[in-house]
Design a protein around this motif. Structure first.
Motif, PDB file in Angstrom:
ATOM      1  N   UNK A  11       2.011 -11.803  -1.350  1.00 32.68           N
ATOM      2  CA  UNK A  11       1.182 -11.729  -2.555  1.00 32.68           C
ATOM      3  C   UNK A  11       0.747 -13.130  -2.948  1.00 32.68           C
ATOM      4  N   UNK A  12      -0.371 -13.215  -3.648  1.00 31.05           N
ATOM      5  CA  UNK A  12      -0.854 -14.486  -4.200  1.00 31.05           C
ATOM      6  C   UNK A  12      -1.076 -14.281  -5.692  1.00 31.05           C
ATOM      7  N   UNK A  13      -0.370 -15.073  -6.490  1.00 36.73           N
ATOM      8  CA  UNK A  13      -0.492 -14.994  -7.944  1.00 36.73           C
ATOM      9  C   UNK A  13      -0.558 -16.403  -8.501  1.00 36.73           C
ATOM     10  N   UNK A  14      -1.526 -16.639  -9.381  1.00 30.86           N
ATOM     11  CA  UNK A  14      -1.669 -17.944 -10.029  1.00 30.86           C
ATOM     12  C   UNK A  14      -2.478 -17.773 -11.309  1.00 30.86           C
ATOM     13  N   UNK A  15      -3.064 -18.848 -11.808  1.00 32.80           N
ATOM     14  CA  UNK A  15      -3.836 -18.758 -13.052  1.00 32.80           C
ATOM     15  C   UNK A  15      -5.059 -17.869 -12.918  1.00 32.80           C
ATOM     16  N   UNK A  16      -5.638 -17.781 -11.734  1.00 33.42           N
ATOM     17  CA  UNK A  16      -6.816 -16.940 -11.508  1.00 33.42           C
ATOM     18  C   UNK A  16      -6.480 -15.570 -10.910  1.00 33.42           C
ATOM     19  N   UNK A  17      -5.588 -15.547  -9.943  1.00 33.00           N
ATOM     20  CA  UNK A  17      -5.482 -14.431  -9.001  1.00 33.00           C
ATOM     21  C   UNK A  17      -4.206 -13.615  -9.189  1.00 33.00           C
ATOM     22  N   UNK A  18      -4.359 -12.301  -9.035  1.00 27.79           N
ATOM     23  CA  UNK A  18      -3.224 -11.389  -8.908  1.00 27.79           C
ATOM     24  C   UNK A  18      -3.562 -10.418  -7.784  1.00 27.79           C
ATOM     25  N   UNK A  19      -3.009 -10.684  -6.607  1.00 25.07           N
ATOM     26  CA  UNK A  19      -3.367  -9.883  -5.439  1.00 25.07           C
ATOM     27  C   UNK A  19      -2.786  -8.477  -5.479  1.00 25.07           C
ATOM     28  N   UNK A  20      -1.840  -8.217  -6.376  1.00 21.51           N
ATOM     29  CA  UNK A  20      -1.177  -6.907  -6.379  1.00 21.51           C
ATOM     30  C   UNK A  20      -2.108  -5.771  -6.787  1.00 21.51           C
ATOM     31  N   UNK A  21      -3.268  -6.091  -7.354  1.00 21.98           N
ATOM     32  CA  UNK A  21      -4.198  -5.026  -7.732  1.00 21.98           C
ATOM     33  C   UNK A  21      -4.627  -4.191  -6.534  1.00 21.98           C
ATOM     34  N   UNK A  22      -4.584  -4.784  -5.333  1.00 21.68           N
ATOM     35  CA  UNK A  22      -5.013  -4.043  -4.152  1.00 21.68           C
ATOM     36  C   UNK A  22      -4.087  -2.869  -3.851  1.00 21.68           C
ATOM     37  N   UNK A  23      -2.879  -2.881  -4.419  1.00 26.12           N
ATOM     38  CA  UNK A  23      -1.983  -1.731  -4.255  1.00 26.12           C
ATOM     39  C   UNK A  23      -2.547  -0.480  -4.917  1.00 26.12           C
ATOM     40  N   UNK A  24      -3.366  -0.655  -5.935  1.00 32.32           N
ATOM     41  CA  UNK A  24      -3.815   0.473  -6.759  1.00 32.32           C
ATOM     42  C   UNK A  24      -5.245   0.914  -6.480  1.00 32.32           C
ATOM     43  N   UNK A  25      -5.943   0.242  -5.593  1.00 27.53           N
ATOM     44  CA  UNK A  25      -7.337   0.592  -5.302  1.00 27.53           C
ATOM     45  C   UNK A  25      -7.391   1.766  -4.328  1.00 27.53           C
ATOM     46  N   UNK A  26      -8.163   2.762  -4.679  1.00 24.37           N
ATOM     47  CA  UNK A  26      -8.409   3.887  -3.784  1.00 24.37           C
ATOM     48  C   UNK A  26      -9.609   3.536  -2.904  1.00 24.37           C
ATOM     49  N   UNK A  77      -6.634  -2.433 -15.517  1.00 28.95           N
ATOM     50  CA  UNK A  77      -7.137  -1.075 -15.745  1.00 28.95           C
ATOM     51  C   UNK A  77      -8.663  -1.063 -15.825  1.00 28.95           C
ATOM     52  N   UNK A  78      -9.239  -2.073 -16.471  1.00 21.47           N
ATOM     53  CA  UNK A  78     -10.703  -2.144 -16.575  1.00 21.47           C
ATOM     54  C   UNK A  78     -11.342  -2.356 -15.215  1.00 21.47           C
ATOM     55  N   UNK A  79     -10.766  -3.221 -14.404  1.00 17.90           N
ATOM     56  CA  UNK A  79     -11.328  -3.466 -13.076  1.00 17.90           C
ATOM     57  C   UNK A  79     -11.242  -2.215 -12.204  1.00 17.90           C
ATOM     58  N   UNK A  80     -10.104  -1.548 -12.229  1.00 20.27           N
ATOM     59  CA  UNK A  80      -9.944  -0.342 -11.420  1.00 20.27           C
ATOM     60  C   UNK A  80     -10.902   0.759 -11.874  1.00 20.27           C
ATOM     61  N   UNK A  82     -13.739   0.340 -13.362  1.00 17.64           N
ATOM     62  CA  UNK A  82     -15.102  -0.096 -13.056  1.00 17.64           C
ATOM     63  C   UNK A  82     -15.494   0.281 -11.636  1.00 17.64           C
ATOM     64  N   UNK A  83     -14.614  -0.013 -10.680  1.00 17.46           N
ATOM     65  CA  UNK A  83     -14.993   0.271  -9.295  1.00 17.46           C
ATOM     66  C   UNK A  83     -14.837   1.753  -8.951  1.00 17.46           C
ATOM     67  N   UNK A  84     -13.919   2.436  -9.607  1.00 20.50           N
ATOM     68  CA  UNK A  84     -13.761   3.868  -9.349  1.00 20.50           C
ATOM     69  C   UNK A  84     -14.987   4.646  -9.826  1.00 20.50           C
ATOM     70  N   UNK A  85     -15.651   4.140 -10.867  1.00 18.20           N
ATOM     71  CA  UNK A  85     -16.828   4.816 -11.417  1.00 18.20           C
ATOM     72  C   UNK A  85     -18.082   4.575 -10.579  1.00 18.20           C
ATOM     73  N   UNK A  86     -18.049   3.625  -9.672  1.00 18.46           N
ATOM     74  CA  UNK A  86     -19.249   3.309  -8.900  1.00 18.46           C
ATOM     75  C   UNK A  86     -19.567   4.426  -7.912  1.00 18.46           C
ATOM     76  N   UNK A 100      -2.934 -11.691   2.624  1.00 16.36           N
ATOM     77  CA  UNK A 100      -2.578 -11.272   1.260  1.00 16.36           C
ATOM     78  C   UNK A 100      -3.496 -10.161   0.772  1.00 16.36           C
ATOM     79  N   UNK A 101      -4.401  -9.723   1.650  1.00 20.30           N
ATOM     80  CA  UNK A 101      -5.372  -8.679   1.303  1.00 20.30           C
ATOM     81  C   UNK A 101      -5.011  -7.396   2.031  1.00 20.30           C
ATOM     82  N   UNK A 102      -5.281  -6.292   1.395  1.00 19.39           N
ATOM     83  CA  UNK A 102      -5.010  -4.992   2.020  1.00 19.39           C
ATOM     84  C   UNK A 102      -6.112  -4.656   3.024  1.00 19.39           C
TER      85      UNK A 102
END
Length: 307
Positions: A11-26, A77-80, A82-86, A100-102
């Protein structure tokens, strides 16, 4: 030749990035991921892909359509949502190293690279012109891992030396990002792009990307796509590409879409600076990858982007 499927190892986590969101993307069968280190042609590649998907539509808001998924803001939640609605073919932005990417065999991955010295010059413009809102969003959004990002050093040569000697500071590691994608360049669903190649032959690179993404356009739409992917057009329509229309930078979207030039470092860095960078590139990447990073190439006979 047997090619191993890229594997997520960290995983990569810092002031900008949280890579764990890729766990929740369909993920969907036709998703596209546009990955870069940052300031390496990200927005340009997003513009190309958006124009190809939407057949040269001049009204696209690329920033809204192609969000930076692993950025910590807005909320997860907003990012997920947003892309789920596309409903269009999705093209998602990431600044993660490959491991670090799925990875998913159904997804096409475009990685665009740029000489690190050019990256720093673009990054400095991005950082030095960041306003109070930018720092508030990056540093104060809950969940930050590690120290906050500091203001930019106004001396661009010192900024470069810090970035080189501390590997990407105050952002995140550079060499590791490039090296990780170079290692998976032969995967059938990965295409390697280079900023210098986009500048040398934009129409040719757009056609190459279209072939990789299995996009066929009517012949009468190609001129519009190429025009809308040119830097001059993007500069005139910067608010459609800059995140939030550019409100996080002094000077707005015109600051975010800056000059689009390479080689500005040649007037500032001395011989030792250049030698140090080039030696570090070879040490970190090996001679073949270091040469590609500095110069770019247009692969012959490889419409899928494999080397």
């Amino acid at each position: 030749m047997i090619i191993d499927t890229p594997t997520r190892r960290r995983e990569l986590l810092n002031h900008h990035i949280d890579s764990t969101i890729w766990d929740d993307i369909q993920l969907r069968d036709d998703d596209i991921v546009i990955a870069t280190y940052g300031k390496s042609g990200t927005t340009w590649t997003q513009q190309i892909v958006g124009q190809l998907i939407h057949a040269g539509d001049p009204g696209l808001n690329i920033s809204a359509m192609s969000p930076w998924i692993d950025l910590r803001v807005p909320t997860r939640q907003e990012r997920l949502a947003m892309i789920e609605a596309q409903t269009h073919r999705r093209f998602l932005k990431s600044h993660l190293p490959a491991d670090a990417l799925r990875f998913d065999p159904r997804v096409r991955y475009l990685y665009c690279a740029r000489d690190g010295r050019d990256v720093v010059w673009s990054l400095h413009n991005h950082h030095i012109n960041a306003n109070a809102l930018w720092f508030e969003l990056i540093n104060d959004t809950p969940g930050r891992v590690g120290p906050p990002i500091p203001p930019a050093d106004p001396d661009i040569r010192r900024y470069f030396r810090t970035w080189l000697e501390q590997d990407g500071a105050p952002f995140w590691p550079f060499w590791d990002n490039v090296r990780s994608w170079w290692a998976v360049r032969d995967a059938p669903n990965v295409m390697m792009l280079h900023y210098a190649d986009l500048k040398r032959d934009l129409p040719g690179q757009i056609r190459r990307i279209a072939a990789f993404l299995d996009i066929e356009l009517a012949p009468d739409r190609w001129d519009a796509v190429v025009e809308h992917c040119g830097f001059a057009w993007m500069k005139r329509n910067a608010a459609q590409a800059a995140p939030l229309g550019g409100i996080c930078w002094e000077g707005g979207a015109d600051t975010f879409i800056n000059k689009g030039e390479n080689g500005r470092w040649q007037q500032v860095l001395n011989e030792q600076d250049i030698a140090d960078y080039e030696a570090r590139a070879v040490d970190e990447l090996g001679p073949e990858c270091a040469r590609w990073l500095a110069e770019g190439t247009i692969p012959a006979g490889a419409p899928d982007g494999s080397a």
